[in-house]
Scaffold this motif. Structure first.
Motif, PDB file in Angstrom:
ATOM      1  N   PHE A  29      29.787  43.690  83.201  1.00 25.30           N
ATOM      2  CA  PHE A  29      29.098  44.850  83.101  1.00 25.30           C
ATOM      3  C   PHE A  29      29.313  45.595  84.524  1.00 25.30           C
ATOM      4  CE2 PHE A  29      25.273  43.614  85.479  1.00 25.30           C
ATOM      5  CZ  PHE A  29      25.217  42.378  85.113  1.00 25.30           C
ATOM      6  N   SER A  30      29.429  44.591  85.632  1.00 25.93           N
ATOM      7  CA  SER A  30      29.608  45.172  86.948  1.00 25.93           C
ATOM      8  C   SER A  30      30.891  45.339  87.444  1.00 25.93           C
ATOM      9  CB  SER A  30      28.899  44.107  87.846  1.00 25.93           C
ATOM     10  OG  SER A  30      27.555  44.137  87.697  1.00 25.93           O
ATOM     11  N   THR A  31      31.863  44.972  86.195  1.00 21.54           N
ATOM     12  CA  THR A  31      33.352  45.279  86.682  1.00 21.54           C
ATOM     13  C   THR A  31      33.624  46.882  87.046  1.00 21.54           C
ATOM     14  OG1 THR A  31      33.754  43.384  85.508  1.00 21.54           O
ATOM     15  CG2 THR A  31      35.659  44.609  86.093  1.00 21.54           C
ATOM     16  N   THR A  32      34.211  46.889  88.113  1.00 23.21           N
ATOM     17  CA  THR A  32      34.860  48.479  88.457  1.00 23.21           C
ATOM     18  C   THR A  32      36.183  48.675  87.839  1.00 23.21           C
ATOM     19  OG1 THR A  32      35.347  47.941  90.560  1.00 23.21           O
ATOM     20  CG2 THR A  32      32.944  48.588  90.225  1.00 23.21           C
ATOM     21  N   ALA A  33      37.051  47.500  87.925  1.00 21.41           N
ATOM     22  CA  ALA A  33      38.504  47.686  87.445  1.00 21.41           C
ATOM     23  C   ALA A  33      39.052  46.306  87.295  1.00 21.41           C
ATOM     24  CB  ALA A  33      39.145  48.265  88.777  1.00 21.41           C
ATOM     25  N   MET A  34      40.035  46.386  86.416  1.00 23.36           N
ATOM     26  CA  MET A  34      40.788  45.250  86.214  1.00 23.36           C
ATOM     27  C   MET A  34      42.333  45.647  86.508  1.00 23.36           C
ATOM     28  SD  MET A  34      38.711  43.221  84.659  1.00 23.36           S
ATOM     29  CE  MET A  34      39.381  42.082  83.556  1.00 23.36           C
ATOM     30  N   ALA A  35      42.921  44.301  86.667  1.00 20.18           N
ATOM     31  CA  ALA A  35      44.220  44.578  87.136  1.00 20.18           C
ATOM     32  C   ALA A  35      45.111  43.253  86.636  1.00 20.18           C
ATOM     33  CB  ALA A  35      44.439  44.865  88.528  1.00 20.18           C
ATOM     34  N   TRP A  36      46.472  43.672  86.425  1.00 19.00           N
ATOM     35  CA  TRP A  36      47.322  42.671  86.107  1.00 19.00           C
ATOM     36  C   TRP A  36      48.259  42.277  87.369  1.00 19.00           C
ATOM     37  CZ3 TRP A  36      47.504  39.723  81.889  1.00 19.00           C
ATOM     38  CH2 TRP A  36      46.733  40.120  80.765  1.00 19.00           C
ATOM     39  N   PHE A  37      48.425  41.109  87.605  1.00 17.88           N
ATOM     40  CA  PHE A  37      49.355  40.786  88.732  1.00 17.88           C
ATOM     41  C   PHE A  37      50.316  39.823  88.281  1.00 17.88           C
ATOM     42  CE2 PHE A  37      47.457  41.939  92.638  1.00 17.88           C
ATOM     43  CZ  PHE A  37      46.147  42.571  92.234  1.00 17.88           C
ATOM     44  N   ARG A  38      51.448  39.418  88.776  1.00 18.19           N
ATOM     45  CA  ARG A  38      52.538  38.492  88.495  1.00 18.19           C
ATOM     46  C   ARG A  38      53.025  37.619  89.616  1.00 18.19           C
ATOM     47  NH1 ARG A  38      57.239  42.472  86.422  1.00 18.19           N
ATOM     48  NH2 ARG A  38      58.199  43.106  88.477  1.00 18.19           N
ATOM     49  N   GLN A  39      53.602  36.504  89.303  1.00 13.06           N
ATOM     50  CA  GLN A  39      54.274  35.552  90.311  1.00 13.06           C
ATOM     51  C   GLN A  39      55.346  35.149  89.606  1.00 13.06           C
ATOM     52  OE1 GLN A  39      51.728  32.652  92.072  1.00 13.06           O
ATOM     53  NE2 GLN A  39      52.987  32.525  93.961  1.00 13.06           N
ATOM     54  N   ALA A  40      56.540  35.410  90.137  1.00 12.11           N
ATOM     55  CA  ALA A  40      57.790  34.646  89.628  1.00 12.11           C
ATOM     56  C   ALA A  40      58.123  33.697  90.546  1.00 12.11           C
ATOM     57  CB  ALA A  40      59.009  35.772  90.054  1.00 12.11           C
ATOM     58  N   PRO A  41      58.725  32.703  90.103  1.00  6.18           N
ATOM     59  CA  PRO A  41      59.334  31.489  90.817  1.00  6.18           C
ATOM     60  C   PRO A  41      59.704  31.768  92.144  1.00  6.18           C
ATOM     61  CG  PRO A  41      60.073  31.458  88.380  1.00  6.18           C
ATOM     62  CD  PRO A  41      59.647  32.851  88.615  1.00  6.18           C
ATOM     63  N   GLY A  42      59.164  31.116  93.081  1.00  7.98           N
ATOM     64  CA  GLY A  42      59.443  30.984  94.369  1.00  7.98           C
ATOM     65  C   GLY A  42      59.139  32.158  95.144  1.00  7.98           C
TER      66      GLY A  42
END
Length: 128
Positions: A29-42
């Motif tokens: 309930f206290s979340t202000t924002a959500m995000a997606w991140f990504r990490q490619a090999p290396g």
């Protein structure tokens, strides 16, 4: 504490689509924002997209604008990432993250992966 569980990753051909989901549980309930991140090999983890929890404002990495759509379902405590026109360079582990601090989406985008909670990630592989 907040638990984030991603799903929906997999193998897709270039030009195809996938929809990722991130289910949140715990002190959501206290979340202000959500995000997606990504990490490619290396490579280092990078920002992809973010959405405010209350009003649904969005912000995207330039290279995914027009192809990816982030959305949320407050009733289900779930965030989605619809990925269209996928390219081989989109191949990465995609992570869902939650923000509890008073920051703008732009600040989240340049935060260097400084988020409050993280999921374990889901692998997206785009074949050429």
């Amino acid at each position: 504490q907040v638990q984030l569980v991603e799903s929906g990753g997999g193998l897709v051909q270039a030009g195809g689509s996938l929809r990722l989901s991130c289910a949140a549980s715990g002190r959501t309930f206290s979340t202000t924002a959500m995000a997606w991140f990504r990490q490619a090999p290396g490579k280092e983890r990078e920002f992809v997209a973010a959405i405010t929890w209350n009003f649904g404002f969005t912000y995207y990495k330039d290279s995914v604008k027009g192809r990816f759509i982030i959305s949320r379902d407050n009733a289900k405590n779930t965030v989605y990432l619809q990925m269209n026109s996928l390219k081989p360079e989109d191949t990465a582990v995609y992570y869902c993250a939650a923000n509890y601090r008073p920051r703008t989406l732009q600040q989240i985008a340049v935060s260097g992966s400084d988020m409050d909670y993280w999921g374990k990630g889901t692998l997206v592989t785009v074949s050429s």
